[in-house]
Design an enzyme around this catalytic site. Sequence first.
Site, PDB file in Angstrom:
ATOM      1  N   HIS A   1       6.216   6.976 -36.928  1.00 31.73           N
ATOM      2  CA  HIS A   1       6.376   8.606 -36.779  1.00 31.73           C
ATOM      3  C   HIS A   1       6.566   9.323 -37.981  1.00 31.73           C
ATOM      4  CE1 HIS A   1       7.512   7.342 -32.398  1.00 31.73           C
ATOM      5  NE2 HIS A   1       6.200   7.722 -32.287  1.00 31.73           N
TER       6      HIS A   1
ATOM      7  N   HIS B   1      12.570   3.325 -37.097  1.00 31.61           N
ATOM      8  CA  HIS B   1      12.530   4.915 -36.674  1.00 31.61           C
ATOM      9  C   HIS B   1      13.892   5.487 -36.858  1.00 31.61           C
ATOM     10  CE1 HIS B   1       8.594   4.285 -33.954  1.00 31.61           C
ATOM     11  NE2 HIS B   1       9.028   3.135 -34.222  1.00 31.61           N
TER      12      HIS B   1
ATOM     13  N   ARG C   1       4.885  14.406 -35.833  1.00 35.93           N
ATOM     14  CA  ARG C   1       5.138  13.196 -35.463  1.00 35.93           C
ATOM     15  C   ARG C   1       3.948  12.029 -35.159  1.00 35.93           C
ATOM     16  NH1 ARG C   1       8.633  10.294 -31.391  1.00 35.93           N
ATOM     17  NH2 ARG C   1       7.364   9.315 -29.704  1.00 35.93           N
TER      18      ARG C   1
ATOM     19  N   GLU D   1      10.161  10.876 -39.328  1.00 36.80           N
ATOM     20  CA  GLU D   1      11.576  10.111 -39.455  1.00 36.80           C
ATOM     21  C   GLU D   1      11.354   9.879 -40.939  1.00 36.80           C
ATOM     22  OE1 GLU D   1      10.638   7.598 -36.208  1.00 36.80           O
ATOM     23  OE2 GLU D   1      10.490   9.113 -34.705  1.00 36.80           O
TER      24      GLU D   1
ATOM     25  N   GLU E   1      16.529   2.591 -34.297  1.00 38.67           N
ATOM     26  CA  GLU E   1      16.597   3.903 -34.320  1.00 38.67           C
ATOM     27  C   GLU E   1      17.878   4.262 -35.397  1.00 38.67           C
ATOM     28  OE1 GLU E   1      14.710   6.403 -33.170  1.00 38.67           O
ATOM     29  OE2 GLU E   1      13.673   5.327 -31.570  1.00 38.67           O
TER      30      GLU E   1
HETATM   31  O1  0X9 Z   1       9.862   6.935 -28.550  1.00 44.01           O
HETATM   32  C1  0X9 Z   1       9.581   6.092 -29.441  1.00 44.01           C
HETATM   33  O2  0X9 Z   1       8.520   5.717 -29.801  1.00 44.01           O
HETATM   34  C2  0X9 Z   1      10.915   5.570 -30.115  1.00 44.01           C
HETATM   35  N1  0X9 Z   1      11.944   6.684 -30.338  1.00 44.01           N
HETATM   36  S1  0X9 Z   1      11.280   7.729 -31.315  1.00 44.01           S
HETATM   37  O3  0X9 Z   1      12.680   9.048 -31.503  1.00 44.01           O
HETATM   38  N2  0X9 Z   1      11.688   7.394 -32.851  1.00 44.01           N
HETATM   39  O4  0X9 Z   1      10.216   8.203 -31.364  1.00 44.01           O
HETATM   40  C3  0X9 Z   1      11.457   4.619 -29.462  1.00 44.01           C
HETATM   41  C4  0X9 Z   1      10.496   3.161 -29.297  1.00 44.01           C
HETATM   42  C5  0X9 Z   1      11.023   2.309 -28.377  1.00 44.01           C
HETATM   43  N3  0X9 Z   1      10.128   1.357 -28.215  1.00 44.01           N
HETATM   44  C6  0X9 Z   1       9.106   1.219 -27.223  1.00 44.01           C
HETATM   45  N4  0X9 Z   1       8.981   2.479 -26.562  1.00 44.01           N
HETATM   46  N5  0X9 Z   1       8.381   0.247 -27.272  1.00 44.01           N
HETATM   47 ZN    ZN Z   2      10.126   7.133 -34.063  1.00 44.42          ZN
END
Ligand code: 0X9
Ligand code: ZN
Length: 419
Positions: free
Chosen positions: A178, A306, A236, A181, A380
């Site tokens: 992303h 992330h 993003r 980040e 995260e």
């Molecule tokens: O939403 C996401 O992709 C991730 N959070 S973020 O705030 N960095 O965008 C979490 C990813 C968790 N993992 C999966 N969904 N596989």
């Molecule tokens: Zn992310």
Amino acid sequence: MKALLFLGFVAVVSFGAPGYKYAGEKVLRLWPENEQHLQFIRNMASSVKVDFWQPDSAELVTTNRSVDFRVDAFWASYIRAGLEKIELKYHILVENVQTLVEKQFDRKKISSTGYNYEKYHRLKEINRWIVKITAENPTLISRFKIGRSYEGRHIYLLRVGRRTGSAKPTILLDCGIHAREWISPAFCQWFVREATRNYGSDSTMTTLLDKLYFLVVPVINVDGYAYSWTEDRFWRKTRSRNPGTHCIGTDPNRNFDAKWCSIGASSNPCSETYCGPRVESEKEVQAVANFIRRHKGSIKAYLSMHSYSQMCLFPYSYTYDLVPNHAELNNLAKGAIRRLASLYGTQYTYGPGATTIYPAAGGSHDWAYDLGIKYSFTFELRDTGRYGFLLPESQIKPTCEETMLAIKYVADYVVNNLY
Ligand code: 0X9
Ligand code: ZN
Ligand code: ZN
């Protein structure tokens, strides 16, 4: 007077600063408690230009968790009036986004002592760093290109570890899926530096680099990252064009082949969690997925970095079902975050993605897990919303130091539990 103001604006832009795009913008945190509150948020998302920070889109909003979003000054006051009317609790996380953004675009970054790991860097600088650190550590680092982005940029991978000539078990660490980040690519760079610097002195690191390879992708979403420096700090997604709409980009972490687009993802190209027109439609996702498929025999762990939320997540995210080695992953995550907290007391939560952050299909850690990589995690990093994506550069060092402990903990476990 008008001419003067205009000149001032041009001067700021020409120094590579972000202009005044974010002047007066705020970041709000809401605490929805009932259906009326949720409805308010959904209406707001469809009628006002709000940028969801956590969760990433209105579709993922639920009661029992807070909602962070960025909005301009005009709509902020309008929304606040509405919030008060329906008694939806909120507070202001960031009073003026512009002030925080400007700090990160500070250009006083050239240092005579070498690369400054406590600053955020543009993609061009990161790429120059990739070349340099490889040249400086010929026995420990090799550089590979794993593909090109939608806009044609190279995606690099650094293999870090003592070269043995034969295959070694491998841990894949990726950053910058992303774009906004920024702490994530900063961590990958920190990791490579620490690994090379501590080889031969720190016994844990020496053992790790002798016994395995780390494959580090410092920035996956290169187009998005570059764009977050030049056009939109809060970008993003990727930068691929979507036919039939002006909305650009796909969420790369919804584009993997893991129950693709079934839950917690959007089929609307204008959404921040757009899953893309098809599985692996994004060249950046193809590059990483193809690489992992080709080397899946040796890749024993997959770690994806992330921000923000301070969480250690593991599969599944596409279902509430628990993975076969849930107890093992849960213990490993628990140990890793305990190590992390031992340095500065930073508190992380941990658990399966679906229950710990939100259900979301098409993510890389679920895909890697189902491919057979049984140690698969998403971190995260800092913080929990005080600065969110605008984590100050002064926090790069402590964040990276504490995260190193967690990553080394996981790697050490993997080395002792090879499969
Ligand atoms: O939403 C996401 O992709 C991730 N959070 S973020 O705030 N960095 O965008 C979490 C990813 C968790 N993992 C999966 N969904 N596989
Ligand atoms: Zn992310
Ligand atoms: Zn820089």
